[in-house]
Design an enzyme around this catalytic site. Structure first.
Site, PDB file in Angstrom:
ATOM      1  N   GLY A  23       9.729  30.474  74.261  1.00  0.00           N
ATOM      2  CA  GLY A  23       9.530  29.162  74.843  1.00  0.00           C
ATOM      3  C   GLY A  23       9.461  29.236  76.356  1.00  0.00           C
ATOM      4  N   HIS A  24      10.001  28.202  77.006  1.00  0.00           N
ATOM      5  CA  HIS A  24       9.906  28.071  78.467  1.00  0.00           C
ATOM      6  C   HIS A  24      10.686  29.180  79.174  1.00  0.00           C
ATOM      7  CE1 HIS A  24       9.030  25.868  82.098  1.00  0.00           C
ATOM      8  NE2 HIS A  24      10.304  25.642  82.371  1.00  0.00           N
ATOM      9  N   PHE A  25      11.952  29.321  78.840  1.00  0.00           N
ATOM     10  CA  PHE A  25      12.784  30.366  79.444  1.00  0.00           C
ATOM     11  C   PHE A  25      12.626  31.648  78.623  1.00  0.00           C
ATOM     12  CE2 PHE A  25      14.722  26.718  81.480  1.00  0.00           C
ATOM     13  CZ  PHE A  25      15.078  27.206  82.721  1.00  0.00           C
TER      14      PHE A  25
END
Length: 296
Positions: free
Chosen positions: A272-274
């Protein structure tokens, strides 16, 4: 072998006490001879997000990760009357690099770190030796609608009430979701990550700092054509390694780098994002291979 990560502070830019993490190869006698890799974090995190990446890169490089003003443990005195804009973040980062006598560096950008670095590139295009973009966006097609639509509505008609409504993005569950959404295995993400981010945003006055950045992000979007012109003109070696399940900065933002820099390398990881929280080994190896291949 890497020396332990050191935590340091340095005062720059008329009183901003920048907290940063630094590590170098254990055998280093003179750090001025080492190539520098600068790690710029994003919202709502700090240099803490790089705690595991730093030692992997520091086996060969001088790795430096500052906390941007408004985040982590960097201190901005009230008397400084700091303007929490991306222009100000860029100026503070430039002053930080100058204070450390760093003239050239490769930069890893993520989230807010991307416009900060790309603004710096407009000022100092020859300073950046390479770009590693991990979900660090510079194209409108990279803006995920589910996250950015409410912000775009505020940009179109900015009122105090609408700006206040953006504080909803600072809620604990929203902070946690940025880490766990899109992750192939949320159980491996340490809770101290999003808990630390949330705690630091609950400090007095910090909510107003965050909404100031939300509103000002529109000025980054307006600069996207200038960032893209920099990519076309200078063709910095670029690796876009992207969490493919990110809904904030979506995969189209990674692919877009090739439009202006055909030599850009684009790779997606199942994250995902991180993305570093679940794809650390893969991303760190990609970075080391990329930097070695371009002679850094």
């Amino acid at each position: 072998m890497t020396a332990p990560i050191q935590v340091k502070t340095i005062t720059v830019d008329n009183g901003v006490e920048v907290f940063y993490r630094e590590a170098v190869p254990a055998s280093t006698q003179d750090i001025s001879t080492l190539p520098v890799v600068l790690l710029l974090h994003g919202f709502p995190s700090s240099s803490f997000q790089y705690r595991n990446l730093i030692p992997r890169l520091a086996e060969k490089y001088r790795v430096i990760a500052p906390d941007l003003p408004g985040y982590g443990f960097t201190i901005v005195p009230d008397a400084r009357k700091y303007e929490y804009t991306f222009a100000a973040l860029t100026n503070t980062t430039a002053a930080f690099l100058d204070a450390l006598n760093i003239a050239k560096f490769a930069v890893y950008v993520f989230d807010y770190g991307a416009p900060t670095a790309f603004r710096l590139a407009l000022q100092r295009p020859e300073a950046i030796t390479a770009i590693i973009s991990q979900n660090g966006n510079a194209y409108v097609e990279g803006l995920g609608a589910s996250f950015w639509s409410p912000l775009q509505e505020v940009w179109a008609n900015t009122t105090p009430e609408k700006v206040k409504s953006l504080e909803a993005f600072l809620a604990f569950e929203v902070t946690k979701s940025q880490y766990v959404n899109g992750s192939p295995d949320p159980s491996v993400i340490p809770p101290e990550t999003y808990n630390l981010d949330y705690y630091l945003m609950t400090r007095p006055g910090n909510a107003q700092i965050q909404t100031s950045f939300f509103v000002d992000y529109n000025n980054n979007v307006k600069l996207y054509p200038e960032f893209q012109n920099y990519f076309r003109t200078y063709r910095p070696p670029t690796l876009a390694v992207w969490g493919k399940n990110d809904t904030i900065f979506v995969p189209a933002g990674a692919e877009a780098f090739k439009k202006d820099n055909p030599n850009a390398i684009v790779k997606f990881v199942d994250a995902g994002h991180f993305a570093l929280e679940t794809s650390l080994e893969e991303i760190s190896q990609d970075i080391l291979s990329f930097l070695a291949r371009i002679g850094i």
